[in-house]
Design an enzyme around this catalytic site. Structure first.
Site, PDB file in Angstrom:
ATOM      1  N   PHE A   1     -12.007 -12.780   2.369  1.00 11.76           N
ATOM      2  CA  PHE A   1     -10.547 -12.670   2.260  1.00 11.76           C
ATOM      3  C   PHE A   1     -10.017 -12.067   3.551  1.00 11.76           C
ATOM      4  O   PHE A   1     -10.499 -11.019   3.987  1.00 11.76           O
ATOM      5  CB  PHE A   1     -10.146 -11.796   1.064  1.00 11.76           C
ATOM      6  CG  PHE A   1      -8.653 -11.684   0.911  1.00 11.76           C
ATOM      7  CD1 PHE A   1      -7.929 -12.712   0.307  1.00 11.76           C
ATOM      8  CD2 PHE A   1      -7.965 -10.588   1.403  1.00 11.76           C
ATOM      9  CE1 PHE A   1      -6.549 -12.632   0.187  1.00 11.76           C
ATOM     10  CE2 PHE A   1      -6.576 -10.504   1.277  1.00 11.76           C
ATOM     11  CZ  PHE A   1      -5.872 -11.525   0.674  1.00 11.76           C
TER      12      PHE A   1
ATOM     13  N   ASP B   1     -13.580  -7.805  10.082  1.00 14.03           N
ATOM     14  CA  ASP B   1     -12.376  -7.485   9.328  1.00 14.03           C
ATOM     15  C   ASP B   1     -12.687  -6.229   8.521  1.00 14.03           C
ATOM     16  O   ASP B   1     -13.376  -6.276   7.497  1.00 14.03           O
ATOM     17  CB  ASP B   1     -11.998  -8.656   8.412  1.00 14.03           C
ATOM     18  CG  ASP B   1     -10.756  -8.352   7.571  1.00 14.03           C
ATOM     19  OD1 ASP B   1     -10.401  -7.172   7.440  1.00 14.03           O
ATOM     20  OD2 ASP B   1     -10.170  -9.305   7.031  1.00 14.03           O
TER      21      ASP B   1
ATOM     22  N   LYS C   1      -4.549  -1.328   5.749  1.00 16.75           N
ATOM     23  CA  LYS C   1      -4.645  -0.581   4.496  1.00 16.75           C
ATOM     24  C   LYS C   1      -4.603   0.948   4.683  1.00 16.75           C
ATOM     25  O   LYS C   1      -3.519   1.496   4.796  1.00 16.75           O
ATOM     26  CB  LYS C   1      -5.871  -1.044   3.709  1.00 16.75           C
ATOM     27  CG  LYS C   1      -5.673  -2.468   3.139  1.00 16.75           C
ATOM     28  CD  LYS C   1      -6.567  -2.786   1.966  1.00 16.75           C
ATOM     29  CE  LYS C   1      -6.085  -4.021   1.219  1.00 16.75           C
ATOM     30  NZ  LYS C   1      -6.720  -5.274   1.632  1.00 16.75           N
TER      31      LYS C   1
END
Ligand SMILES: *Cc1c(COP(=O)(O)O)cnc(C)c1O
Length: 404
Positions: free
Chosen positions: A138, A223, A252
Site C-alpha cells: 500500500f 516506504d 503518519k
C-alpha cells in the site's frame, strides 16, 4: 453546535467513501478518547499509526500554539525556520542528505516515484522508467500511488493507470531477481507491509533488494510511512534491518496528528528534482514543521524508543493470555508497536466484527485486511492503559466467540 451533529448527518453531507463508526469522538487525552455522549475509549488505534505521542500531548500543543502566534504559512516562494530545522534533524538522524516536504504519505510517495523516474531519465534514458513494487503493498490513494500499490481493489474503475509498473510477491527473492532489469528505475518496499496485514520483510529480502538495485542502477525506495518515527523501536525500520535505501518516505507519526510528509534522499539523487520540477503549496508549512520538530525530538530519545520494545513485550504477553481465555487468533506479527493479530482460519473475514465488539467494550482497534486485527497505539501509552485495554479486548473476544 455538536448537539445537532450526529452520524446520520455524515451520510447527508459526505461523499460515501468512508464508513465511520457510529459514535463521534470529541476529545482525547493521552491514550483515552471521549465521544459526544461522554463514553470513554482506550485507544489502541492511534489514528492509524499517527498519534505516536497520544492525544493532546502538552508539548505538541505548546509547539503548535507558539508557531500559530508567529507564522502559519508563506508558500515555498519563501522558506521558513521550522522547515529547515526539521530537514536538518532528519538528515542528522538518518542516511539522508536532502529532504522534500509534502502534506501526506501519498504525496511523499508521489515525489519519490517521480524522483526515481527523473533520476533515471537524467542519468540513463527514458527507457529506464519501470517501477517494481510488491503484491499487497500500500502506497497511498493518488492515481500514481494506487498504481504502484499492490492491491487491485484500489485501482479498479480508475484505469487507465500510469504504465511501467509491475508487482512481485513480497519476500520472494527469486521473483524480484527475475523481474528486475536495466529498465528498472526503482524498487519500492514497505519494510513491514501495514495495510497488507502487518507482514514484516525478511532481512535477507531487503539485503537482496539492495544488492539487485545496485547491480541494475535502480533506486531502492523504502516506504516507511507506517513503520517510521519510532514505531518499530528504532527511529526508522531500515535502521533495525541494517539495509539503507536511496529514498525513504515518512508521514503518519511524523506530525503526531498534524498533516505532514517527507521524502528523504541523498544529495546526488536529489539533484534530479531541479528548480521547478516538482512542488507543493503547503509542503514544509511552518505550523506542520514546528509540530514535527517537537515530535521528532521527543520520540528520538532512549526513553521513548526503549519504551516501545518494553510495551511490545507487554502487548505480546497479554495477547497470549487473551488467546488462552478466548482462542481467536492463530498468530501475532509485527515489530515494536505495529502489531498484527491473525484470526484463526475458522473466523476468516470477521476482523471487522471483532473490532466492532471491542468498540462496544470501550476499545479502539484497527483492522489490516479482513482477517487481521491491527494495533498501532501511542508509543508512550501508559502500562495501565495497556492492561485495561487488554481486559476490554478479552471481554470482546469472549463475546465474539459466544456469537459464533
Ligand atoms: C498510510 C500509508 C500511506 C498513505 O499515506 P496518506 O497520508 O494516507 O496519504 C502510504 N504508504 C504506507 C505504507 C502507509 O501506511
Amino acid at each position: 453546535m455538536s448537539s445537532n451533529i450526529n452520524r446520520d448527518t455524515f451520510n447527508q453531507v459526505m461523499v460515501p467513501n468512508y464508513s465511520p463508526m457510529a459514535s463521534i469522538p470529541v476529545r482525547g487525552l493521552g491514550s483515552r478518547v471521549w465521544d459526544q455522549q461522554g463514553r470513554e475509549y482506550i485507544d489502541f488505534a492511534g489514528g492509524i499509526a499517527v498519534n505516536a505521542l497520544g492525544h493532546s500531548h502538552p508539548e505538541l500543543v505548546q509547539a503548535l500554539k507558539e508557531q500559530a502566534e508567529k507564522l502559519w504559512h508563506l508558500s515555498n516562494v519563501w522558506t521558513n525556520e521550522p522547515a529547515i530545522q526539521l530537514a536538518q534533524s532528519l538528515c542528522t538522524k538518518t542516511f539522508a542528505g536532502r529532504v522534500y516536504f509534502a502534506n501526506s504519505g501519498a504525496e511523499a510517495n508521489e515525489a519519490a516515484f517521480k524522483l526515481a523516474r527523473k533520476y533515471a531519465y537524467d542519468h540513463f534514458s527514458a527507457d529506464k522508467h519501470e517501477i517494481i513494487s510488491c503484491v499487497n503493498s500500500f502506497h497511498g490513494r493518488t492515481l500514481f500511488t494506487v498504481s504502484v500499490g499492490g492491491q487491485d481493489k484500489y485501482r479498479e474503475g480508475f484505469e487507465p493507470v500510469p504504465a511501467g509498473i509491475s508487482h512481485v510477491p513480497f519476500n520472494d527473492l527469486d521473483a524480484l531477481e527475475a523481474a528486475i532489469s536495466d529498465k528498472t528505475c526503482a524498487v519500492v518496499i514497505e519494510p513491514i507491509q501495514g495495510e497488507g496485514g502487518i507482514m514484516p520483510a525478511s532481512k535477507a529480502y531487503l539485503m537482496k533488494a539492495r544488492e539487485l538495485c545496485d547491480k541494475h542502477n535502480a533506486l531502492l525506495i523504502f516506504d516507511e510511512i507506517q513503520t517510521g518515527v519510532g514505531r518499530t523501536g528504532q527511529l526508522y525500520a531500515y535502521q533495525a534491518y541494517g539495509v539503507t535505501p536511496d529514498i525513504l518516505t515518512t508521514a503518519k507519526a511524523l506530525g503526531g496528528g498534524f498533516p505532514v510528509g517527507a521524502m528523504l534522499t541523498t544529495e546526488p539523487i536529489a539533484t534530479a528534482l531541479n528548480i521547478g520540477s516538482h512542488g507543493s503549496t503547503y509542503g514544509g508549512n511552518p505550523l506542520a514543521c514546528a509540530v514535527a520538530n517537537k515530535v521528532l525530538s521527543l520520540i528520538d530519545s532512549e526513553e521513548v524508543l526503549n519504551g516501545v520494545e518494553k510495551r511490545h513485550q507487554i502487548f505480546i504477553e497479554q495477547l497470549r493470555q487473551l488467546n488462552k481465555t478466548a482462542p481467536v487468533f492463530s498468530e501475532f506479527r509485527g515489530m515494536g508497536l505495529l502489531l498484527g493479530c491473525e484470526l484463526q482460519p475458522a473466523f476468516k473475514g470477521k476482523a471487522r466484527d471483532l473490532l466492532q465488539l471491542a468498540l462496544e467494550h470501550g476499545l479502539m482497534l484497527l483492522i489490516a485486511g479482513p482477517d487481521v486485527i491491527r494495533m498501532t497505539p501511542s508509543l508512550i501509552i501508559p502500562e495501565e492503559d495497556i492492561h485495561q485495554g487488554m481486559q476490554r479486548f478479552t471481554q470482546a473476544a469472549e463475546q465474539f466467540l459466544q456469537q459464533q
